[in-house]
Enzyme design. Structure first.
Site, short mmCIF file in Angstrom:
data_model
loop_
_atom_site.label_atom_id
_atom_site.label_comp_id
_atom_site.label_asym_id
_atom_site.label_seq_id
_atom_site.Cartn_x
_atom_site.Cartn_y
_atom_site.Cartn_z
N CYS A 245 -1.42 -0.29 0.08
CA CYS A 245 -0.11 0.13 0.57
C CYS A 245 0.73 0.84 -0.49
O CYS A 245 1.85 1.27 -0.20
CB CYS A 245 0.64 -1.07 1.11
SG CYS A 245 -0.32 -1.95 2.36
N HIS B 19 9.88 -2.50 -0.28
CA HIS B 19 8.58 -2.54 0.37
C HIS B 19 8.72 -3.32 1.68
O HIS B 19 8.22 -2.89 2.71
CB HIS B 19 7.55 -3.19 -0.55
CG HIS B 19 6.15 -3.10 -0.05
ND1 HIS B 19 5.55 -1.89 0.23
CD2 HIS B 19 5.22 -4.06 0.25
CE1 HIS B 19 4.31 -2.11 0.68
NE2 HIS B 19 4.10 -3.42 0.69
N HIS C 167 4.55 -0.74 9.34
CA HIS C 167 3.95 -0.57 8.01
C HIS C 167 2.86 0.49 8.09
O HIS C 167 1.80 0.26 8.67
CB HIS C 167 3.38 -1.91 7.54
CG HIS C 167 3.03 -1.93 6.08
ND1 HIS C 167 2.94 -0.78 5.30
CD2 HIS C 167 2.72 -2.96 5.25
CE1 HIS C 167 2.60 -1.11 4.08
NE2 HIS C 167 2.46 -2.43 4.01
N PHE D 42 -2.16 -4.58 -1.55
CA PHE D 42 -3.23 -5.56 -1.77
C PHE D 42 -4.04 -5.15 -2.99
O PHE D 42 -4.31 -3.96 -3.22
CB PHE D 42 -4.15 -5.62 -0.55
CG PHE D 42 -3.59 -6.39 0.62
CD1 PHE D 42 -2.39 -7.07 0.56
CD2 PHE D 42 -4.29 -6.44 1.82
CE1 PHE D 42 -1.89 -7.77 1.63
CE2 PHE D 42 -3.80 -7.14 2.91
CZ PHE D 42 -2.61 -7.81 2.82
#
Length: 413
Positions: A163, A303, A340, A399
């Site tokens: 991400c 975020h 997202h 991640f």
């Protein structure tokens, strides 16, 4: 490394609109892009909602035959690149093509094509696989195809950091222009993960919201009742240009990229470091590179994924960096509206920061109805706010423990 880098064009394809302007209008209105999944039958899944890009026609940007040889994530990247180039009034010619490049991040790449082709393999055997499978699925092809379609012959590659991919692409492009390896770099991210295997894998790790009956309320960053993120798709592309090059052609300037910080948590593949330590170090690194003090920041685009661990850790990181002033800085998560977008998120959110600077208005965090006691900052709940923004900071956390922070500033002569 003293070359200044400005942004002269932006392009977006998001669940809220097919352009930067339509997306921005929806964000300021506090509209959610979430709804029931329509791209496949999701009835067997725990999560049956997503933020999809609706009514998108790649034929507006590509020859039909050409489009069939690209994955959906590449279609989004081409569309956003076309808008960004048009917005920048930048014409690529054989004379300047060597000095213009593009970097596009993607967390997953052509997962739709790969998923479909596995089905072909299992049902019909290896001889029926598409000869275009490889060039449709790999994560660098958004950048590769964009360079071919628009004729850019400068630095060209993709970034893959989950991400944080889009933010890392912008950071890399910023550094490329700053060191003189190109006068213009396009950069951003693209993602199209709304496929069965995409929903299934995030369901299996309990990362997605299962608020299927109220999709528009499912993404609720910093809210006590958040239960996971809402997956989205789309792309964001920026035109980064050396200042004197931009001036020489009379380009409009949205703002200036002044800081980029990249760190690793080095602790866990999905959980953030204790207290958001890695994110805090990324913010500090970006501020240091920009030559700015924490007191200079006017807005933070978080975020803010709407997951229990991320929102708490990022809040702690902001407090660690900004101290007592953390409570005075407007912080919003636009993922509450876009969902997202994984590898595209950082690019879309960098553009949002530039538009906040341009219009002196901060988009809201919608669905913030029951604040989490551990998330107690000013998240601009539910309604956009007039606020002078000279310096905006954007966080992207992926991640693998990847952290990227970008700092954008209003342009001053």
């Amino acid at each position: 490394m003293d070359r200044r880098v400005v942004v002269t064009g932006v392009g977006m394809v998001t669940p809220l609109g097919h352009t930067a302007a339509s997306t921005w209008e929806a964000l300021l209105a506090g509209r959610s892009g979430a709804g029931p999944i329509t791209r496949f039958d999701a009835s067997a899944f725990e999560t049956r909602i997503a933020c999809e890009v609706k009514d998108f026609d790649p034929g507006r940007y590509l020859d039909r035959k050409e489009a069939r040889r690209m994955d959906r994530y590449t279609h989004f990247a081409i569309a956003a690149t076309a808008e960004a180039l048009q917005d920048a009034h930048l014409r690529i010619t054989p004379e300047n093509a060597d000095d213009i490049g593009i970097i596009v991040g993607s967390g997953i790449g052509g997962i739709e094509t790969l998923s479909q082709q596995f089905q072909v393999y299992f049902e019909k055997g290896p001889s029926r696989l598409s000869p275009f499978l490889c060039t449709m699925m790999i994560g660098n092809m958004a950048a590769g195809h964009a360079s071919i379609v628009f004729g850019m012959r400068g630095p060209n590659y993709g970034t893959v950091s989950a991400c944080a991919s889009g933010a890392h692409a912008i950071g890399a492009a910023f550094e490329t222009v700053r060191r003189g390896a190109a006068s213009v770099m396009l950069a951003g991210g693209a993602e199209a993960p709304v496929v069965p295997i995409g929903i299934g894998t995030f369901n299996s790790m309990r990362a997605l919201s299962t608020r299927n009956d109220e999709p528009e309320k499912a993404s609720r960053p910093f809210d006590r009742d958040r239960d996971g993120f809402v997956i989205g798709e789309g792309a964001g592309i920026l035109v980064l240009e050396e200042l004197e090059h931009a001036r020489s052609r009379g380009a409009h300037i949205y703002g200036e990229v002044v800081g980029y910080g990249a760190t690793a948590d080095a602790c866990h593949v999905t959980a953030p470091a204790e207290g958001g330590a890695g994110a805090a170090r990324a913010m500090l690194a970006a501020l240091r590179e920009a030559g700015l003090h924490p007191d200079d920041v006017d807005y933070i685009n978080a975020h803010g994924t709407s997951t229990p661990l991320n929102d708490k850790a990022e809040t702690s990181a902001i407090k660690a960096v900004f101290g007592k002033r953390a409570w005075d800085i407007p912080v919003s998560s636009t993922k509450s509206m876009t969902g997202h977008l994984l590898g595209a998120a950082g690019a879309v959110e960098a553009i949002i920061c530039l538009l906040a600077i341009r219009d002196s208005i901060v988009p809201p965090t919608i669905n913030l109805e029951n604040p989490d006691p551990d998330c107690d900052l000013d998240y601009v709940p539910n309604v956009a706010r007039r606020h002078r923004v000279r310096v905006a900071l954007s966080n992207s956390l992926g991640f693998g423990g990847h952290n990227a922070t970008l700092i954008l500033r209003a342009f001053d002569e």
